[in-house]
Design a protein around this motif. Structure first.
Motif, PDB file in Angstrom:
ATOM      1  N   ILE A 186      -3.046   8.697  -1.783  1.00 54.22           N
ATOM      2  CA  ILE A 186      -2.017   8.072  -1.057  1.00 54.22           C
ATOM      3  C   ILE A 186      -2.343   8.054   0.491  1.00 54.22           C
ATOM      4  O   ILE A 186      -2.167   6.883   1.142  1.00 54.22           O
ATOM      5  CB  ILE A 186      -0.658   8.885  -1.135  1.00 54.22           C
ATOM      6  CG1 ILE A 186      -0.092   8.872  -2.547  1.00 54.22           C
ATOM      7  CG2 ILE A 186       0.505   8.747  -0.116  1.00 54.22           C
ATOM      8  CD1 ILE A 186       0.835   9.812  -2.634  1.00 54.22           C
ATOM      9  N   GLY A 187      -3.020   8.882   0.892  1.00 54.99           N
ATOM     10  CA  GLY A 187      -3.433   9.021   2.175  1.00 54.99           C
ATOM     11  C   GLY A 187      -4.434   7.596   2.725  1.00 54.99           C
ATOM     12  O   GLY A 187      -4.584   6.982   3.656  1.00 54.99           O
ATOM     13  N   GLU A 188      -5.338   7.603   1.694  1.00 52.09           N
ATOM     14  CA  GLU A 188      -6.340   6.448   1.675  1.00 52.09           C
ATOM     15  C   GLU A 188      -5.784   5.151   1.507  1.00 52.09           C
ATOM     16  O   GLU A 188      -6.183   4.376   2.298  1.00 52.09           O
ATOM     17  CB  GLU A 188      -7.356   6.769   0.513  1.00 52.09           C
ATOM     18  CG  GLU A 188      -8.524   5.673   0.582  1.00 52.09           C
ATOM     19  CD  GLU A 188      -9.578   6.131  -0.655  1.00 52.09           C
ATOM     20  OE1 GLU A 188      -9.963   5.159  -1.300  1.00 52.09           O
ATOM     21  OE2 GLU A 188      -9.804   7.277  -0.826  1.00 52.09           O
ATOM     22  N   SER A 189      -4.801   5.013   0.858  1.00 57.69           N
ATOM     23  CA  SER A 189      -4.141   3.471   0.712  1.00 57.69           C
ATOM     24  C   SER A 189      -3.303   3.233   1.754  1.00 57.69           C
ATOM     25  O   SER A 189      -3.121   2.189   2.546  1.00 57.69           O
ATOM     26  CB  SER A 189      -3.409   3.546  -0.602  1.00 57.69           C
ATOM     27  OG  SER A 189      -2.153   4.535  -0.450  1.00 57.69           O
ATOM     28  N   TRP A 190      -2.647   4.620   2.652  1.00 57.76           N
ATOM     29  CA  TRP A 190      -2.106   4.101   3.929  1.00 57.76           C
ATOM     30  C   TRP A 190      -3.108   3.671   4.907  1.00 57.76           C
ATOM     31  O   TRP A 190      -2.845   2.701   5.594  1.00 57.76           O
ATOM     32  CB  TRP A 190      -1.304   5.382   4.170  1.00 57.76           C
ATOM     33  CG  TRP A 190      -0.605   5.292   5.446  1.00 57.76           C
ATOM     34  CD1 TRP A 190       0.510   4.218   5.953  1.00 57.76           C
ATOM     35  CD2 TRP A 190      -0.681   6.085   6.810  1.00 57.76           C
ATOM     36  NE1 TRP A 190       0.461   4.484   6.953  1.00 57.76           N
ATOM     37  CE2 TRP A 190       0.081   5.479   7.751  1.00 57.76           C
ATOM     38  CE3 TRP A 190      -1.536   7.314   6.709  1.00 57.76           C
ATOM     39  CZ2 TRP A 190       0.146   5.982   8.731  1.00 57.76           C
ATOM     40  CZ3 TRP A 190      -1.618   7.782   8.075  1.00 57.76           C
ATOM     41  CH2 TRP A 190      -0.681   7.132   9.076  1.00 57.76           C
ATOM     42  N   ARG A 191      -4.095   4.320   4.967  1.00 54.17           N
ATOM     43  CA  ARG A 191      -4.990   3.999   5.946  1.00 54.17           C
ATOM     44  C   ARG A 191      -5.773   2.626   6.023  1.00 54.17           C
ATOM     45  O   ARG A 191      -6.011   1.951   6.749  1.00 54.17           O
ATOM     46  CB  ARG A 191      -6.240   5.134   6.061  1.00 54.17           C
ATOM     47  CG  ARG A 191      -5.951   6.361   6.871  1.00 54.17           C
ATOM     48  CD  ARG A 191      -7.125   7.333   6.975  1.00 54.17           C
ATOM     49  NE  ARG A 191      -7.687   7.798   5.512  1.00 54.17           N
ATOM     50  CZ  ARG A 191      -7.300   8.697   4.859  1.00 54.17           C
ATOM     51  NH1 ARG A 191      -6.166   9.445   5.395  1.00 54.17           N
ATOM     52  NH2 ARG A 191      -7.801   9.142   3.698  1.00 54.17           N
ATOM     53  N   LYS A 192      -5.898   2.407   4.551  1.00 50.35           N
ATOM     54  CA  LYS A 192      -6.554   1.196   4.240  1.00 50.35           C
ATOM     55  C   LYS A 192      -5.669  -0.026   4.506  1.00 50.35           C
ATOM     56  O   LYS A 192      -5.972  -1.314   4.823  1.00 50.35           O
ATOM     57  CB  LYS A 192      -7.133   1.079   3.083  1.00 50.35           C
ATOM     58  CG  LYS A 192      -8.377   1.626   2.704  1.00 50.35           C
ATOM     59  CD  LYS A 192      -8.878   1.577   1.362  1.00 50.35           C
ATOM     60  CE  LYS A 192     -10.185   2.177   1.126  1.00 50.35           C
ATOM     61  NZ  LYS A 192     -10.749   2.374  -0.313  1.00 50.35           N
ATOM     62  N   LEU A 213       3.541   3.282   9.242  1.00 53.53           N
ATOM     63  CA  LEU A 213       4.170   4.308   8.537  1.00 53.53           C
ATOM     64  C   LEU A 213       5.442   3.877   7.704  1.00 53.53           C
ATOM     65  O   LEU A 213       5.583   4.065   6.481  1.00 53.53           O
ATOM     66  CB  LEU A 213       4.195   5.713   8.832  1.00 53.53           C
ATOM     67  CG  LEU A 213       4.486   6.810   8.092  1.00 53.53           C
ATOM     68  CD1 LEU A 213       3.362   6.923   6.862  1.00 53.53           C
ATOM     69  CD2 LEU A 213       4.729   7.955   8.779  1.00 53.53           C
ATOM     70  N   GLY A 214       6.407   3.388   8.305  1.00 60.42           N
ATOM     71  CA  GLY A 214       7.782   2.999   8.151  1.00 60.42           C
ATOM     72  C   GLY A 214       7.656   1.615   7.004  1.00 60.42           C
ATOM     73  O   GLY A 214       8.178   1.962   5.777  1.00 60.42           O
ATOM     74  N   LYS A 215       6.825   0.762   7.243  1.00 60.44           N
ATOM     75  CA  LYS A 215       6.705  -0.421   6.501  1.00 60.44           C
ATOM     76  C   LYS A 215       6.008   0.194   5.071  1.00 60.44           C
ATOM     77  O   LYS A 215       6.239  -0.439   3.987  1.00 60.44           O
ATOM     78  CB  LYS A 215       5.618  -1.374   7.105  1.00 60.44           C
ATOM     79  CG  LYS A 215       6.543  -2.085   7.999  1.00 60.44           C
ATOM     80  CD  LYS A 215       5.728  -3.199   8.674  1.00 60.44           C
ATOM     81  CE  LYS A 215       6.660  -4.036   9.950  1.00 60.44           C
ATOM     82  NZ  LYS A 215       5.797  -5.020  10.325  1.00 60.44           N
TER      83      LYS A 215
END
Length: 95
Positions: A58-64, A69-71
């Motif tokens: 989850i963290g990796e997908s968010w960073r990539k 963060l909201g979107k």
């Protein structure tokens, strides 16, 4: 003993922590079942748990993703909801 004085806020916090934990656990387990194996150490135990595996994904997908963060949270929520509707496994959310 906690210094939180408003029980409803504590209940909300606890509910969010439980949802976050179960989301990470489920993402890790689904990823494992799809073939993303977790390394097994020499002593026979996995290098990390399904929870940690899901949290990392989850963290990796968010960073990539490169979005705020909201979107990203809205995107993740909509995708999760679509998957749940596809599986028709909503009864555990009701009640």
């Amino acid at each position: 003993m906690t210094h939180l004085t408003k029980a409803d806020r504590f209940e909300t916090l606890l509910a969010l922590v439980c949802l976050a934990f179960s989301l990470c656990q489920r993402v890790g387990l689904l990823s494992y079942k799809q073939g993303h194996r977790i390394v097994v150490k020499n002593h026979g135990y996995k290098a990390h748990s399904f929870f940690r595996h899901g949290k990392n994904l989850i963290g990796e997908s968010w960073r990539k993703s490169g979005i705020d963060l909201g979107k990203w949270a809205n995107f993740l929520y909509e995708r999760l909801l679509r998957q749940l509707l596809k599986l028709q496994s909503l009864p555990f959310f009701i009640g």
